[in-house]
Design an enzyme around this catalytic site. Structure first.
Site, PDB file in Angstrom:
ATOM      1  N   ARG A  61       0.871  -1.240   0.041  1.00 55.55           N
ATOM      2  CA  ARG A  61       0.123  -0.130  -0.048  1.00 55.55           C
ATOM      3  C   ARG A  61       0.775   1.276   0.034  1.00 55.55           C
ATOM      4  NH1 ARG A  61      -1.977   1.869   4.562  1.00 55.55           N
ATOM      5  NH2 ARG A  61      -2.629  -0.202   5.497  1.00 55.55           N
ATOM      6  N   TYR A 114     -12.211  19.710 -15.010  1.00 57.62           N
ATOM      7  CA  TYR A 114     -12.789  18.312 -15.375  1.00 57.62           C
ATOM      8  C   TYR A 114     -13.913  18.434 -14.536  1.00 57.62           C
ATOM      9  CZ  TYR A 114     -12.824  13.431 -15.534  1.00 57.62           C
ATOM     10  OH  TYR A 114     -13.466  12.175 -15.507  1.00 57.62           O
ATOM     11  N   ASP A 186      -3.631  20.790 -13.326  1.00 57.28           N
ATOM     12  CA  ASP A 186      -3.867  19.515 -13.913  1.00 57.28           C
ATOM     13  C   ASP A 186      -3.366  19.756 -15.406  1.00 57.28           C
ATOM     14  OD1 ASP A 186      -5.064  17.496 -15.374  1.00 57.28           O
ATOM     15  OD2 ASP A 186      -6.754  17.548 -14.231  1.00 57.28           O
ATOM     16  N   LYS A 211      -5.066   8.701 -18.939  1.00 60.27           N
ATOM     17  CA  LYS A 211      -5.296   9.381 -20.639  1.00 60.27           C
ATOM     18  C   LYS A 211      -3.822   9.260 -21.276  1.00 60.27           C
ATOM     19  CE  LYS A 211      -9.186  10.255 -18.776  1.00 60.27           C
ATOM     20  NZ  LYS A 211      -9.494  11.613 -17.941  1.00 60.27           N
TER      21      LYS A 211
HETATM   22  C1  LIG Z   1      -9.728  11.943 -16.744  1.00 57.07           C
HETATM   23  C2  LIG Z   1      -9.574  13.060 -16.256  1.00 57.07           C
HETATM   24  C3  LIG Z   1      -9.451  13.319 -14.818  1.00 57.07           C
HETATM   25  C4  LIG Z   1      -9.808  11.975 -13.939  1.00 57.07           C
HETATM   26  O1  LIG Z   1      -8.988  11.129 -13.983  1.00 57.07           O
HETATM   27  P1  LIG Z   1      -9.426   9.433 -13.690  1.00 57.07           P
HETATM   28  O2  LIG Z   1      -7.958   8.672 -14.028  1.00 57.07           O
HETATM   29  O3  LIG Z   1     -10.251   9.265 -14.615  1.00 57.07           O
HETATM   30  O4  LIG Z   1      -9.603   9.657 -12.387  1.00 57.07           O
HETATM   31  C5  LIG Z   1      -8.729  14.429 -14.167  1.00 57.07           C
HETATM   32  N1  LIG Z   1      -8.509  15.590 -15.083  1.00 57.07           N
HETATM   33  C6  LIG Z   1      -8.754  15.509 -16.387  1.00 57.07           C
HETATM   34  C7  LIG Z   1      -8.447  16.719 -17.069  1.00 57.07           C
HETATM   35  C8  LIG Z   1      -9.011  14.327 -16.864  1.00 57.07           C
HETATM   36  O5  LIG Z   1      -9.071  14.353 -18.338  1.00 57.07           O
END
Ligand SMILES: *Cc1c(COP(=O)(O)O)cnc(C)c1O
Length: 406
Positions: A61, A114, A186, A211
């Protein structure tokens, strides 16, 4: 050890970064270590590792060798001192926010972050008496004003999802730092190949590794990079709260990242050509892509990004009815909620990134119901454009028939 890999370019870094010390018995690929426990016959050594006085792993963990290599690779690409990973992007974002914030604090952010992040701001943080100010993403003066009014965290995203707005990271991070806020960005849409927020003055950069980093839509993950002090605090939150990245997922993300630069360059090139094509089509209402000279903040995008990324969005004339006819005609696009994969994906934000929001909330965020989010894959761009062409022609025909019947 093959020596220092800090001073090499991004493409070489995606391939070699972070891997050296874990290649065992001549293996050229990072092993997937599924072991939950790591044993020690020397109790002094065990104690030293447990106390952080010596490198090593104790329990899955907390840390894991495969996961560590993934963290190192992203850390090097973002030029950060430290990095810690999470089971998903949302776990990285919520873990970061809940580490930094306490009751009575204030956060400044933008309206079209997001969808999941937006829910943390509107639903979860207020439960802990944390005040959230969400600004118009394109209104830098408003973001500056709200930041100057005092905040613990300034949380930015650029380009944004799904309307591809661009925030001036350097300008706003400066104001954030002046008031002593921790500036978080982000960087999911841009990726470290196109943009490095830490170099623009941010304190922390977060990614949904699900992504572009992974790039194959087969593993969930998240990561946060920044200074050693901040990342240690966030690591501690995650270690206790438990949203740990699994070793197999770390391996899949690592394998995907070997081609990160190739993919992102190709996706950026494809998206740029597609955006230019869509702009000339009569059925298309508006195209949102930071690389277009018509984009409101193209100059800022040019200043802070190397390329403009693989994401774009566009709206169709005739509203959601046209969207419903158009999307299923696309042959080379999964109609799916994920993005950043080698395959093109497309979908309306009302069923993808902002499915958590009510129509009123989407409207308040400036997300039109006839918008389509398009994540350009690595296919040959001529095929993608021909595909869009035929689907647009079909939708044009179908909607003309409909309106002549009225
Ligand atoms: C998809 C996404 C997230 C969240 O990510 P997950 O892996 O689905 O939890 C956060 N910020 C952006 C810009 C995203 O495209």
């Amino acid at each position: 050890m093959r020596g220092n890999v800090e001073n090499i370019d991004l493409g070489t870094q995606t391939v070699w970064g972070g891997e050296d010390e874990y290649l065992i018995q001549g293996a050229t690929q990072v092993p997937v270590v599924h072991s939950v426990g790591f044993g020690y016959r020397d109790l002094d050594e065990w104690l030293d590792v447990a106390l952080g006085k010596r490198e090593g792993h104790i329990y899955g963990r907390n840390t894991n060798p495969t996961v560590h290599v993934f963290e190192e690779k992203v850390r090097l690409l973002e030029g950060a001192e430290a990095a810690t990973s999470f089971s998903t992007g949302m776990a990285a974002i919520s873990g970061t926010l809940f580490t930094l914030l306490k009751p009575g604090d204030r956060v400044v952010s933008v309206k079209d972050s997001y969808g999941g992040t937006n829910k943390i701001f509107t639903e979860f943080l207020p439960r802990f008496q944390i005040d959230v100010a969400l600004c118009d993403t394109s209104d830098y003066e408003q973001i500056e004003r709200e930041t100057r009014a005092g905040c613990t965290v300034l949380y930015l995203e650029s380009p944004t999802n799904p309307t591809l707005k661009v925030v001036d990271i350097e300008r706003l991070a400066k104001v954030g730092r002046e008031v002593g806020a921790t500036v978080v960005v982000d960087n999911t849409f841009a990726t470290p190949i196109n943009q490095n927020p830490l170099q623009l003055g941010a304190d922390l950069v977060v990614h949904s590794a699900t992504k572009f980093l992974g790039g194959h839509a087969d593993a969930l993950g998240g990561i946060v990079c920044g200074s050693k002090d901040l990342v240690e605090e966030i690591y501690h939150y995650r270690e206790i709260n438990g949203a740990t990245l699994a070793p197999m997922e770390a391996y899949l993300l690592l394998r995907g990242m070997k081609t990160l630069k190739l993919r992102v360059e190709r996706q950026s090139e494809n998206a740029a050509q597609i955006a230019a094509f869509l702009q000339t089509h009569p059925l298309v209402d508006e195209v949102f892509y930071p690389g277009l000279e018509t984009h409101l903040h193209h100059d800022v995008a040019k200043k802070q990004m190397r390329r403009f990324g693989g994401m774009l969005s566009f709206s169709l004339k005739g509203g959601f009815d046209t969207v419903k006819v158009f999307l299923p005609r696309l042959r080379f696009a999964h109609l799916a909620a994920n993005l950043g994969a080698v395959e093109t994906t497309a979908g309306p934000p009302r069923t993808t990134s902002h499915v958590e929001c009510t129509p009123a909330e989407r409207q308040a965020m400036g997300i039109p119901e006839n918008l389509i989010r398009y994540s350009a894959g690595i296919e040959d761009v001529d095929d993608l454009i021909r595909d869009l062409q035929q689907a647009l022609a079909y939708a044009e025909e179908a909607t003309r028939v409909n309106s002549s019947q009225r």
